[in-house]
Design a protein around this motif. Structure first.
Motif, PDB file in Angstrom:
ATOM      1  N   ALA A  35       0.839  -1.204   0.000  1.00  0.00           N
ATOM      2  CA  ALA A  35       0.000   0.000   0.000  1.00  0.00           C
ATOM      3  C   ALA A  35       0.875   1.254   0.000  1.00  0.00           C
ATOM      4  N   PHE A  36       1.963   1.227   0.769  1.00  0.00           N
ATOM      5  CA  PHE A  36       2.893   2.354   0.824  1.00  0.00           C
ATOM      6  C   PHE A  36       4.164   1.915   1.520  1.00  0.00           C
ATOM      7  N   THR A  37       5.209   2.685   1.348  1.00  0.00           N
ATOM      8  CA  THR A  37       6.445   2.471   2.087  1.00  0.00           C
ATOM      9  C   THR A  37       7.183   3.792   2.188  1.00  0.00           C
ATOM     10  N   ASP A  38       7.939   3.972   3.251  1.00  0.00           N
ATOM     11  CA  ASP A  38       8.709   5.208   3.390  1.00  0.00           C
ATOM     12  C   ASP A  38      10.181   4.995   3.065  1.00  0.00           C
ATOM     13  N   THR A  40      13.202   1.928   1.078  1.00  0.00           N
ATOM     14  CA  THR A  40      13.426   0.662   0.370  1.00  0.00           C
ATOM     15  C   THR A  40      14.394  -0.235   1.139  1.00  0.00           C
ATOM     16  N   ALA A  46       6.107   0.442   6.439  1.00  0.00           N
ATOM     17  CA  ALA A  46       5.356   0.147   5.217  1.00  0.00           C
ATOM     18  C   ALA A  46       3.972  -0.354   5.587  1.00  0.00           C
ATOM     19  N   SER A  49      -1.941  -4.274   2.105  1.00  0.00           N
ATOM     20  CA  SER A  49      -3.404  -4.369   2.176  1.00  0.00           C
ATOM     21  C   SER A  49      -3.912  -5.523   1.326  1.00  0.00           C
ATOM     22  N   GLU A  54      -5.814  -3.361   6.051  1.00  0.00           N
ATOM     23  CA  GLU A  54      -4.469  -2.789   5.921  1.00  0.00           C
ATOM     24  C   GLU A  54      -3.696  -3.037   7.205  1.00  0.00           C
ATOM     25  N   HIS A  56       0.145  -2.348   8.994  1.00  0.00           N
ATOM     26  CA  HIS A  56       1.383  -1.589   8.909  1.00  0.00           C
ATOM     27  C   HIS A  56       2.513  -2.403   9.526  1.00  0.00           C
TER      28      HIS A  56
END
Length: 126
Positions: A35-38, A40, A46, A49, A54, A56
């Motif tokens: 769904a997202f990551t801040d 790598t 992150a 979902s 969802e 985290h």
């Protein structure tokens, strides 16, 4: 005070040793999508979902991984639990005692741990 209608969603945050490995497990083994990551790298945050759920994933330092410390246990409601059980059975994520069973409290469920000992219970009402 009437709080009806204020709470809408919850996003549990699971501690992990390596965010990259955790995302890979949830995506490749459990069918979630990133769904997202801040970041790598392993030391980030992150979200994954699947079907409106969802979760985290947050990196935690190795000093927090003391043996005997309890990890979170999530209970996720599933409509077609039999199909999900069969899907996960093919992904080699179950432990020796994992089985789909009816409980005395009126659910059909199965449970196992992720890579870092966070508990995942999937259930539906009988």
């Amino acid at each position: 005070m009437n709080t009806k209608g204020y709470l809408k969603e919850i996003y549990p945050v699971l501690p992990v040793k390596d965010v990259t490995e955790a995302v890979e497990f949830y995506v490749k083994k459990l069918g979630f999508k990133l769904a997202f990551t801040d970041t790598t790298d392993a030391y980030g945050y992150a979200g994954v979902s699947r079907d409106g759920v969802e979760i985290h994933l947050q990196w935690h330092d190795s000093v927090e991984w003391v043996k005997g410390v309890d990890r979170p246990m999530l209970r996720i409601y599933v409509e077609n639990i039999e199909a999900l059980y069969l899907e996960y059975k093919t992904q080699n994520v179950f432990h020796d005692n994992t089985s789909l069973k009816e409980t005395p409290w009126g659910t059909m469920e199965f449970a196992f741990y992720d890579l870092y000992g966070n508990g995942l219970t999937f259930s539906r009402s009988v």
